[in-house]
Motif scaffolding. Sequence first.
Motif, short mmCIF file in Angstrom:
data_model
loop_
_atom_site.label_atom_id
_atom_site.label_comp_id
_atom_site.label_asym_id
_atom_site.label_seq_id
_atom_site.Cartn_x
_atom_site.Cartn_y
_atom_site.Cartn_z
N VAL A 105 -2.98 -2.13 -8.55
CA VAL A 105 -2.68 -1.57 -7.23
C VAL A 105 -3.66 -2.15 -6.23
O VAL A 105 -4.89 -2.04 -6.40
N ASN A 108 -4.46 -1.65 -0.30
CA ASN A 108 -3.55 -1.06 0.70
C ASN A 108 -2.39 -0.32 0.07
O ASN A 108 -1.51 0.19 0.77
N GLY A 109 -2.33 -0.24 -1.28
CA GLY A 109 -1.27 0.48 -1.97
C GLY A 109 -0.13 -0.36 -2.48
O GLY A 109 0.75 0.15 -3.18
N ILE A 131 6.58 6.72 -2.71
CA ILE A 131 6.30 5.84 -3.84
C ILE A 131 7.55 5.01 -4.15
O ILE A 131 7.72 4.49 -5.24
N LYS A 176 -5.44 -8.23 2.85
CA LYS A 176 -4.70 -6.97 2.73
C LYS A 176 -3.32 -7.08 3.37
O LYS A 176 -3.19 -7.46 4.53
N SER A 362 -7.26 10.80 -10.04
CA SER A 362 -6.50 11.32 -8.90
C SER A 362 -6.30 12.82 -9.03
O SER A 362 -6.76 13.46 -9.98
N ALA A 429 -0.76 5.11 -9.40
CA ALA A 429 -0.20 4.78 -8.10
C ALA A 429 -0.98 5.46 -6.98
O ALA A 429 -1.75 6.39 -7.22
N PRO A 430 -0.78 5.03 -5.73
CA PRO A 430 -1.53 5.62 -4.63
C PRO A 430 -1.38 7.13 -4.49
O PRO A 430 -2.31 7.81 -4.04
N ASP A 431 -0.24 7.68 -4.91
CA ASP A 431 -0.04 9.13 -4.78
C ASP A 431 -0.53 9.90 -6.00
O ASP A 431 -0.39 11.12 -6.07
#
Length: 452
Positions: A105, A108-109, A131, A176, A362, A429-431
């Motif tokens: 990842v 910046n996601g 997502i 990025k 997370s 993942a970012p979330d």
Amino acid sequence: MRRKRIVIGALGMALATSMALCGVSRSDTAGRRIGVAAFSDWRADDPGLWRKIAPQDLPRPLASEPKASRSEVVARPDGILPKTLAGFAIETFATGLNGPRVIRVAPNGDIFVTESPAGRVRVFRLSEGTIKPEASEIFAGDLERPYGLAFYPPGPDPQYLYVGTVSKVLRFPYKKGDLKATGPAEVVAALPGDGGHWTRDLAFSSDGKTLFVAVGSKTNVADGHARPSPAEIAELEAKNGVGAAFGPERDRADVLAFNPDGGDKRVFARGIRNCSGLRLRPKGEELWCVVNERDMLGDDLPPDYATRVKPDGFYGWPWYYIGANPDPRHAGARPDLADKVTIPDVLFQPHSAPLGIAFYESEQFPAEFKGDAFVALHGSWNRGTRTGYKVVRLKFKDGQPTGEYQDFLTGFVLDDAKVWGRPVDVAVAPDGSLLVSEDGNGTIWRVSYPAK
């Protein structure tokens, strides 16, 4: 009970997001197989089941006849989904990929993945606040089975994307948000690429001063190689440390270290037969790898493993396994090494073939998952009955691995001969959901909590 939800659209390669609740019979804490009871096959797999194997639980060499039993990978049957813990949901993040392997990842996601058989690195751009992929691009192509990925320098504004190929470490200019490489590849370092294990995973130290590269062995247990003489051993070990690889295996079955520009090559750790997944544990300098151990010693020997990679550590290959257990094919050859073998942290069922590891820091999953790790098990071939083909969770307590692991994502095996999925890598993942690549049917799965 399992309830299907709506399939949401498609993008480019059928980036489906079909979702299903995956309730299972076990709770998060129910069911443990400790010691000898932990040795089983795919029929015992069940989300929530814990296993723990210790060095004293190992059978003797050749307690069962070694067997070659490769699985047949078939299309995913209609209506079949992986199984996970009650309360979690599973959906497809991307389909139609060509052998997806390592997932990373970007700051910046964006989601990067190597499609090794196709020789390319793909990147997914997520829709804002979701997502769901809104774009899919080839960042770089025409590569030699790309595998590991690492952004440099570590932090919010990398300048390069490093790619581990069979015989080289490359880097591409990157800033990025780039969806395509803006310049040609630069060769950072040459690697042994003449056959054998081909995966080359990468990781940077948190300060960005050291590039770690995992290089697997050329053979199973230095098969057919002339053993080094005492003088050759002394020369090798003076330069590369105790138990240094020799002959055609030189610089293999190792974790190598370089400066970011490829200079100052050194052997960081040795005797690691095939470290396919390499990660730095967040909030520290612990380097971890997941390792495919040797074959042809029987169904239940020796365990694969996940371990901290200790500086100057020696993990036994090819002379010993899981401590001072001599490989009978090298019995008596190096008695001086018996008390120098580092014992790994977490032992898996033999021939599970761990390939990827990710640490969970997370907030989306329940609090008890924070600080734990997930490992993708690609699945057995040198075993009479199937094992692996799943994702497991490694338990940590007060920052230390307990040696236990839990079935987290299962259901990829159809019967003794056929499987429809082979997990390769895991990434957060970012979330805070978990992404899982599997190269049997070219899919990236997403596991989220809570199920809605």
